[in-house]
Design a protein around this motif. Structure first.
Motif, PDB file in Angstrom:
ATOM      1  N   GLU A  16       0.823  -1.214   0.000  1.00 16.01           N
ATOM      2  CA  GLU A  16       0.000   0.000   0.000  1.00 16.01           C
ATOM      3  C   GLU A  16       0.855   1.262   0.000  1.00 16.01           C
ATOM      4  OE1 GLU A  16      -3.590  -2.308   2.292  1.00 16.01           O
ATOM      5  OE2 GLU A  16      -2.637  -0.629   3.310  1.00 16.01           O
ATOM      6  N   PRO A  85      -1.314   5.575   2.869  1.00 13.90           N
ATOM      7  CA  PRO A  85      -1.278   4.117   2.893  1.00 13.90           C
ATOM      8  C   PRO A  85      -1.793   3.577   4.230  1.00 13.90           C
ATOM      9  CG  PRO A  85       0.886   5.041   2.339  1.00 13.90           C
ATOM     10  CD  PRO A  85       0.022   6.153   2.848  1.00 13.90           C
ATOM     11  N   TRP A 171      -4.891  -3.675  -0.186  1.00 14.22           N
ATOM     12  CA  TRP A 171      -4.098  -3.670  -1.413  1.00 14.22           C
ATOM     13  C   TRP A 171      -4.662  -4.459  -2.593  1.00 14.22           C
ATOM     14  CZ3 TRP A 171      -2.467  -8.406  -2.876  1.00 14.22           C
ATOM     15  CH2 TRP A 171      -2.239  -9.364  -1.890  1.00 14.22           C
ATOM     16  N   HIS A 174      -5.919  -2.237  -5.465  1.00 14.38           N
ATOM     17  CA  HIS A 174      -5.076  -1.255  -6.159  1.00 14.38           C
ATOM     18  C   HIS A 174      -5.553  -0.895  -7.561  1.00 14.38           C
ATOM     19  CE1 HIS A 174      -1.341  -1.662  -3.401  1.00 14.38           C
ATOM     20  NE2 HIS A 174      -2.062  -0.624  -3.085  1.00 14.38           N
TER      21      HIS A 174
END
Length: 185
Positions: A16, A85, A171, A174
């Motif tokens: 991340e 993140p 993640w 993404h």
């Protein structure tokens, strides 16, 4: 191209942090990665969070991620967007008044913000989730709702956009998360 601020810290989630950092730079954007009390060239330790069928994610040592700017010299008004993140870093970053002020700046000026996983902890602590829809790692749902937001319980591969805010659970999102963020840039 945009000038993007990434606020991170020790035990940030590896993917991340590194994936958006590298992806946004590969697309031509400038990304300044900063951490309180650290300077350009200093590193933060990352952790790899994986989903292996347990009741929560597992954690393994990641990489040392090199910061690209000095936290003390950050001027949020010179940036076009913010990336937050996840991982464990937001847990303690939310205790830093300067970090919270930076986060608030991006909401007050309606600049694009991308937060993923535990990044919602910073959003909640900064008081910017009132009336907003926000996804995050499911364990952060109580913090999103306590901060006046609506928790988006979406698939781990999806993301949600609410005005200038793009959020995702972790993640695996993404592709969706970064695509939506880049549309805002």
């Amino acid at each position: 191209m945009a000038k993007i601020l990434m606020i991170t810290g020790d035990y940030t989630e590896d993917y991340e942090t590194m994936v958006p950092f590298q992806c946004l730079m590969a697309c031509g954007h400038t990304v300044d990665a900063v951490c309180p009390d650290k300077k350009s060239g200093d590193t933060v330790k990352t952790a790899i969070h994986d989903f292996e069928g347990d009741q929560t994610y597992s954690e393994k040592p990641g990489h040392n991620f090199a910061l690209t700017a000095d936290f003390a010299s950050v001027e949020p008004e010179t940036y076009d967007a913010l990336v937050i993140p996840g991982g464990r870093a937001p847990e303690y970053l939310r205790l830093n008044a300067a970090v919270l002020d930076m986060v608030r700046h991006f909401f007050e000026t309606k600049k694009p913000v991308a937060a993923i996983c535990h990044g919602a902890q910073l959003l909640a602590a900064a008081g910017v989730l009132e009336g907003r829809t926000c996804s995050a790692y499911p364990a952060c749902a109580p913090e999103v709702t306590a901060a006046g937001g609506t928790f988006a319980d979406i698939a781990v591969t999806e993301s949600v956009i609410d005005g200038n805010l793009v959020t995702a659970p972790a993640w695996p999102a993404h592709p969706a998360w970064l695509a939506q963020f880049m549309k805002l840039l």
